[in-house]
Design an enzyme around this catalytic site. Sequence first.
Site, PDB file in Angstrom:
ATOM      1  N   LYS A 179      11.762  67.586  66.238  1.00 31.56           N
ATOM      2  CA  LYS A 179      12.049  67.616  67.678  1.00 31.56           C
ATOM      3  C   LYS A 179      11.477  68.840  68.380  1.00 31.56           C
ATOM      4  O   LYS A 179      12.069  69.360  69.328  1.00 31.56           O
ATOM      5  CB  LYS A 179      13.563  67.542  67.934  1.00 31.56           C
ATOM      6  CG  LYS A 179      14.236  66.348  67.256  1.00 31.56           C
ATOM      7  CD  LYS A 179      15.725  66.391  67.407  1.00 31.56           C
ATOM      8  CE  LYS A 179      16.394  65.303  66.586  1.00 31.56           C
ATOM      9  NZ  LYS A 179      17.846  65.330  66.657  1.00 31.56           N
ATOM     10  N   ASP A 214      25.379  63.540  63.502  1.00 28.32           N
ATOM     11  CA  ASP A 214      25.981  62.791  64.599  1.00 28.32           C
ATOM     12  C   ASP A 214      26.655  61.485  64.158  1.00 28.32           C
ATOM     13  O   ASP A 214      27.610  61.042  64.785  1.00 28.32           O
ATOM     14  CB  ASP A 214      24.959  62.519  65.710  1.00 28.32           C
ATOM     15  CG  ASP A 214      23.670  61.895  65.201  1.00 28.32           C
ATOM     16  OD1 ASP A 214      23.553  61.641  63.992  1.00 28.32           O
ATOM     17  OD2 ASP A 214      22.764  61.665  66.023  1.00 28.32           O
TER      18      ASP A 214
END
Length: 470
Positions: A179, A214
Site C-alpha cells: 500500500k 481486519d
Amino acid sequence: MPSIPLTLENFEEIANCSESQKSAIDEISKGFEVNKTKFNEIVNHFRNEMKKGLEMRGQTVAMVPSYVTGVPTGKEVGTFLALDLGGTNLRVCLIKFESEGNMSIKQQKYTISETYKTGEARQLFDFLANCIDKFLAELDETDYKGSSRKGGKLNLGFTFSFPVEQTAIDKGTLISWTKGFTCVNAVGKDVVFMLQEALNRKEVPVKVAALVNDTVGTLLAHAYKYPNTLLGVILGTGTNCAYFEKISNIKKLQSSSNAEHMIINLEWGAFDNEKKVLPITMFDNKLDRESNNPRLQIFEKLVSGMYLGEITRNILLNLIDRELIFDGISSKDLNTHYSVETAYLSTIESDDTDTLENARKILEEELNIPSTTLTDRQIVKRVCQIVGLRSAILSSAALSAIITQCNVIKTGCDIGIDGSLFEFYPSFEARIKSAFREHFGTNADNFKLGLARDGSGVGAALAAMLTTAK
C-alpha cells in the site's frame, strides 16, 4: 445438471439482440457459470486447502493463527483504545463497552505523510505514538471512566493491515510493506515492540495488548453483538475471512493453550493460485497477466471489488473488437486500465429504467463512449450481472466450505461481513443466500448474514479486552 445462476434469478431479455450478439453473450456466460458440480468441487478443494494450511506453514491458503482465543459474550464492560493503520489515514479510537452489546466510540483520523511512509521506521512509529498522545490529550477526563488510564495504562488493540508472521497475541513480525509504505528498518521486526518502544519514549501511558488484522476484528466486533458469530468476512475492495477453529485441528501451532478454539485468519484471497478449480476465463487471465502480482491472489481477483470493474472492461473491449457493441468504437477512458469502477457496475445492475438511462450516463458521460443503443446498454448490464453473480457465488462456495469444516450445518451460526460489495452491490447478499440454499437445502436458513461495520476499531479493542481479562 442446471447451473446455479439459472436458479438465482431470471435475467431480463435483451431487446433486438442479433444472433451474433446472443451467441457471444451465451459464450461469455458459460465461462462464468458455476453449476452444482463445479460449486461442490470448489467447496471440496477449499476444505482440502484449509486442512493443508492448518497442518503446515507456507501453504497457498495460509491459515494464520491469530492467538485470539476468547469469545465476546456481549456482556463485557470497559474502556479500551484501538489504533488502525492500513493506508492513507491513521485512526485512533476510544471505545467504551457498556454490556448488552452496546458501546460508544470517540475517534480521530490523522493523515500519514509520504515522509512517514517512506522514511525510517522509527519516525513512523514515533508519529503513531504522537497521534495517540494528542488524541488522549483532547479527551475529557470522564472519557476514562471504566479504564485504567488513571494509575496505570490504557490497553490498546492494534489493527495492522500489512503481512505479518504472528507468534502471539502481542507479537508480530512484519513480512513486507504494501500500500505504498516502504519504511526502512521495519521488515523482519516486531511491530508491537516498535510501537510500544515509541509510546515509552514519548511517555504515553498506553500498553499495546493485542495485534489483529481486519478480518479478526470484524469477527470479534460482530460477536460482541451476536455471540453466535463464527465467521468474520471482508467483501469489499479486497476480500478475506477469519473464523473460530478448534485448536486441536491447528497441527502447526507450536505454542500450547488451554482454550478450545482460536481465530484463524485464512488469507483466502490466495485460494487456487494454481488455477485448478475456479472458473477462470480469458478475461481473468488478461487481468492477472497485467497485474502487479501475476499468478497470486487468484480468488481475490475473481471476487473482490478492486477487480470486478476491470474484468468487465476486458469483456466490453472484446465485444467492441468483435463489433458487437457501440458500433465497434471504444474510447480513451474505456481503454484505460481500471477505468471501470465497481460502483459503475452497481449502478448499471440496479438500473431498472425502461431506457437504462443511468447506464447510458456512465457509458457516455463517464467513459465517453460516443453513443449507445438500448441493446448496447442491455448487453453491458448483462455483462455486469455475469461478473457480479460469479463473485457472490464464489464467496458463497468459500463460506460453505468453512461452515462445513466447522460442522455447524444443522446448528447454524452468525456471519459478520464488512465491505462495500456486501453492503452496496445489488443482490450480493441475496445471491450468497440463494447459493447456500442450492448447496445446503433448508439448512441454509440456519446461517444469518449481518453487516459488521468497523471491525478494525471495535474488534481491535475487544481483542485487547479479551487478552487483558485472562
